[in-house]
Motif scaffolding. Sequence first.
Motif, PDB file in Angstrom:
ATOM      1  N   UNK A   1       0.834  -1.200   0.000  1.00 20.83           N
ATOM      2  CA  UNK A   1       0.000   0.000   0.000  1.00 20.83           C
ATOM      3  C   UNK A   1       0.860   1.237   0.000  1.00 20.83           C
ATOM      4  N   UNK A   2       0.216   2.376   0.019  1.00 22.96           N
ATOM      5  CA  UNK A   2       0.919   3.641   0.015  1.00 22.96           C
ATOM      6  C   UNK A   2       1.436   3.950   1.400  1.00 22.96           C
ATOM      7  N   UNK A   3       2.679   4.357   1.501  1.00 27.70           N
ATOM      8  CA  UNK A   3       3.260   4.667   2.800  1.00 27.70           C
ATOM      9  C   UNK A   3       2.544   5.837   3.431  1.00 27.70           C
ATOM     10  N   UNK A   4       2.390   5.796   4.767  1.00 24.39           N
ATOM     11  CA  UNK A   4       1.684   6.840   5.487  1.00 24.39           C
ATOM     12  C   UNK A   4       2.652   7.947   5.860  1.00 24.39           C
ATOM     13  N   UNK A   5       2.147   9.166   6.162  1.00 24.28           N
ATOM     14  CA  UNK A   5       3.019  10.219   6.661  1.00 24.28           C
ATOM     15  C   UNK A   5       3.725   9.760   7.928  1.00 24.28           C
ATOM     16  N   UNK A   6       4.896  10.349   8.205  1.00 24.04           N
ATOM     17  CA  UNK A   6       5.697   9.910   9.338  1.00 24.04           C
ATOM     18  C   UNK A   6       4.944   9.957  10.650  1.00 24.04           C
ATOM     19  N   UNK A   7       4.094  10.998  10.868  1.00 25.33           N
ATOM     20  CA  UNK A   7       3.424  11.130  12.161  1.00 25.33           C
ATOM     21  C   UNK A   7       2.181  10.271  12.266  1.00 25.33           C
ATOM     22  N   UNK A   8       1.819   9.573  11.178  1.00 23.71           N
ATOM     23  CA  UNK A   8       0.613   8.740  11.203  1.00 23.71           C
ATOM     24  C   UNK A   8       0.908   7.336  11.678  1.00 23.71           C
ATOM     25  N   UNK A   9       2.197   6.959  11.740  1.00 26.55           N
ATOM     26  CA  UNK A   9       2.538   5.602  12.126  1.00 26.55           C
ATOM     27  C   UNK A   9       2.270   4.635  10.994  1.00 26.55           C
ATOM     28  N   UNK A  10       2.208   3.354  11.325  1.00 28.87           N
ATOM     29  CA  UNK A  10       2.008   2.314  10.323  1.00 28.87           C
ATOM     30  C   UNK A  10       0.520   2.082  10.096  1.00 28.87           C
ATOM     31  N   UNK A  11       0.069   2.108   8.842  1.00 23.92           N
ATOM     32  CA  UNK A  11      -1.358   1.924   8.567  1.00 23.92           C
ATOM     33  C   UNK A  11      -1.843   0.534   8.970  1.00 23.92           C
ATOM     34  N   UNK A  12      -3.120   0.444   9.239  1.00 29.21           N
ATOM     35  CA  UNK A  12      -3.757  -0.834   9.551  1.00 29.21           C
ATOM     36  C   UNK A  12      -4.673  -1.214   8.400  1.00 29.21           C
ATOM     37  N   UNK A  13      -5.009  -2.505   8.255  1.00 34.49           N
ATOM     38  CA  UNK A  13      -5.947  -2.905   7.211  1.00 34.49           C
ATOM     39  C   UNK A  13      -7.290  -2.211   7.379  1.00 34.49           C
ATOM     40  N   UNK A  14      -7.996  -2.063   6.294  1.00 31.16           N
ATOM     41  CA  UNK A  14      -9.309  -1.436   6.339  1.00 31.16           C
ATOM     42  C   UNK A  14     -10.280  -2.303   7.132  1.00 31.16           C
ATOM     43  N   UNK A  15     -11.260  -1.691   7.800  1.00 31.14           N
ATOM     44  CA  UNK A  15     -12.240  -2.485   8.560  1.00 31.14           C
ATOM     45  C   UNK A  15     -13.027  -3.399   7.641  1.00 31.14           C
ATOM     46  N   UNK A  16     -13.364  -4.573   8.167  1.00 29.75           N
ATOM     47  CA  UNK A  16     -14.151  -5.527   7.397  1.00 29.75           C
ATOM     48  C   UNK A  16     -13.320  -6.563   6.660  1.00 29.75           C
ATOM     49  N   UNK A  17     -12.029  -6.281   6.473  1.00 28.63           N
ATOM     50  CA  UNK A  17     -11.166  -7.249   5.796  1.00 28.63           C
ATOM     51  C   UNK A  17     -10.679  -8.326   6.763  1.00 28.63           C
ATOM     52  N   UNK A  18     -10.415  -9.502   6.227  1.00 34.18           N
ATOM     53  CA  UNK A  18      -9.694 -10.538   6.955  1.00 34.18           C
ATOM     54  C   UNK A  18      -8.334 -10.646   6.286  1.00 34.18           C
ATOM     55  N   UNK A  19      -7.290 -10.266   7.028  1.00 34.46           N
ATOM     56  CA  UNK A  19      -5.935 -10.201   6.497  1.00 34.46           C
ATOM     57  C   UNK A  19      -5.026 -10.957   7.452  1.00 34.46           C
ATOM     58  N   UNK A  20      -4.123 -11.781   6.928  1.00 38.00           N
ATOM     59  CA  UNK A  20      -3.252 -12.537   7.812  1.00 38.00           C
ATOM     60  C   UNK A  20      -1.919 -12.816   7.147  1.00 38.00           C
ATOM     61  N   UNK A  21      -0.958 -13.183   7.991  1.00 41.09           N
ATOM     62  CA  UNK A  21       0.346 -13.539   7.484  1.00 41.09           C
ATOM     63  C   UNK A  21       1.124 -14.333   8.517  1.00 41.09           C
ATOM     64  N   UNK A  22       2.249 -14.895   8.100  1.00 34.08           N
ATOM     65  CA  UNK A  22       3.128 -15.673   8.968  1.00 34.08           C
ATOM     66  C   UNK A  22       4.537 -15.137   8.758  1.00 34.08           C
ATOM     67  N   UNK A  23       5.059 -14.416   9.742  1.00 31.60           N
ATOM     68  CA  UNK A  23       6.324 -13.710   9.608  1.00 31.60           C
ATOM     69  C   UNK A  23       7.372 -14.290  10.549  1.00 31.60           C
ATOM     70  N   UNK A  24       8.618 -14.110  10.175  1.00 37.10           N
ATOM     71  CA  UNK A  24       9.756 -14.371  11.051  1.00 37.10           C
ATOM     72  C   UNK A  24      10.650 -13.143  10.928  1.00 37.10           C
ATOM     73  N   UNK A  25      10.510 -12.214  11.876  1.00 42.04           N
ATOM     74  CA  UNK A  25      11.151 -10.914  11.767  1.00 42.04           C
ATOM     75  C   UNK A  25      12.388 -10.829  12.653  1.00 42.04           C
ATOM     76  N   UNK A  26      13.429 -10.162  12.170  1.00 43.23           N
ATOM     77  CA  UNK A  26      14.662 -10.047  12.952  1.00 43.23           C
ATOM     78  C   UNK A  26      14.581  -8.927  13.983  1.00 43.23           C
TER      79      UNK A  26
END
Length: 312
Positions: free
Chosen positions: A10-35
């Motif tokens: 998606x489009x990056x948010x302004x710095x003061x907005x933080x990280x965007x969240x998925x839109x309401x009503x969606x089912x979104x998932x993932x499996x991450x291994x983050x450092x």
Amino acid sequence: MPVRADGLPGTAAPEDAGDPAPLPGLVVLGHFDQPSGYAVNRPHGSPSWLVTWTTGGRGRLWQGATRTPAGPGDLVVLAPGVPHGYAVGPGARHWRFWWAHCQARPAWTAWLRPYGTGDGVYAVPSVPAALHGRVAAAFRRMRADARWTGTGAPPAPDPAGSPDGQVAVAHGSAARELALCALEEIVLLATATAAARPAATRPGLDARVRRAEELIAADPGAPHTVRSLAEEVALSPSRFAHLFSTQLGQSPMRALREARLRHAARLLENTDLPVERVAAASGFASPFHFNRIFRERYGIPPGAYRTRHGIR
């Protein structure tokens, strides 16, 4: 296309907005291994619920003023609308976890309520290891179902379920409902089998209050009273009630009622005992009183709860 801090395109948010969240009503998932160094920050929270299940390493999540660690076998759920964030835990080399954003089904809040730690955080610790495989299988099935287009058979789940950093978004009502069914299984398995938040993990908790909690948890159907519990921990009833309420934010009798209701729910789910016997076995002298407060707590009467959640 830019990639957001949580891996969603998606489009990056302004710095003061933080990280965007998925839109309401969606089912979104993932499996991450983050450092180490990975972090997501949402100063405005999310319009949807966030469910995380840790399979390796260690993470930490915060919402409002509440903080909670996340290790293997821990389910942590964040309610919507409160500023939150999450990251690899301090000193950890990585955090491997499943995550899902969705709108929670009504029954989930009742299952999660005993594990609330404040500010819409629900921490379900130490789900029994024997169930980890089943929870992981449900997540794999959820990811496969989310990718179903609605034509032909749903794709088969990945048997390995290895973290791939890819995001699945459920498109279509059938895919969303199948994905939510798998997630509902996960929430129910975790909350039905995990112990209530261990007293030992709460810094500063008086040993006598911890002992009273253990007595209630060991036998919620016993005829406990403020006086009997106070005698067990060598305190006067008034001193015990004040200490318990101050440290745990609820009276001893309220804690006992919650433990009895959880016990009754488990009996309804896993036995065919008549409702009247479930009430008696859970410490309720009056079936009518039991029916009333069970409905207040779970939103449906005991018989309907068994029909919906009981063994098949």
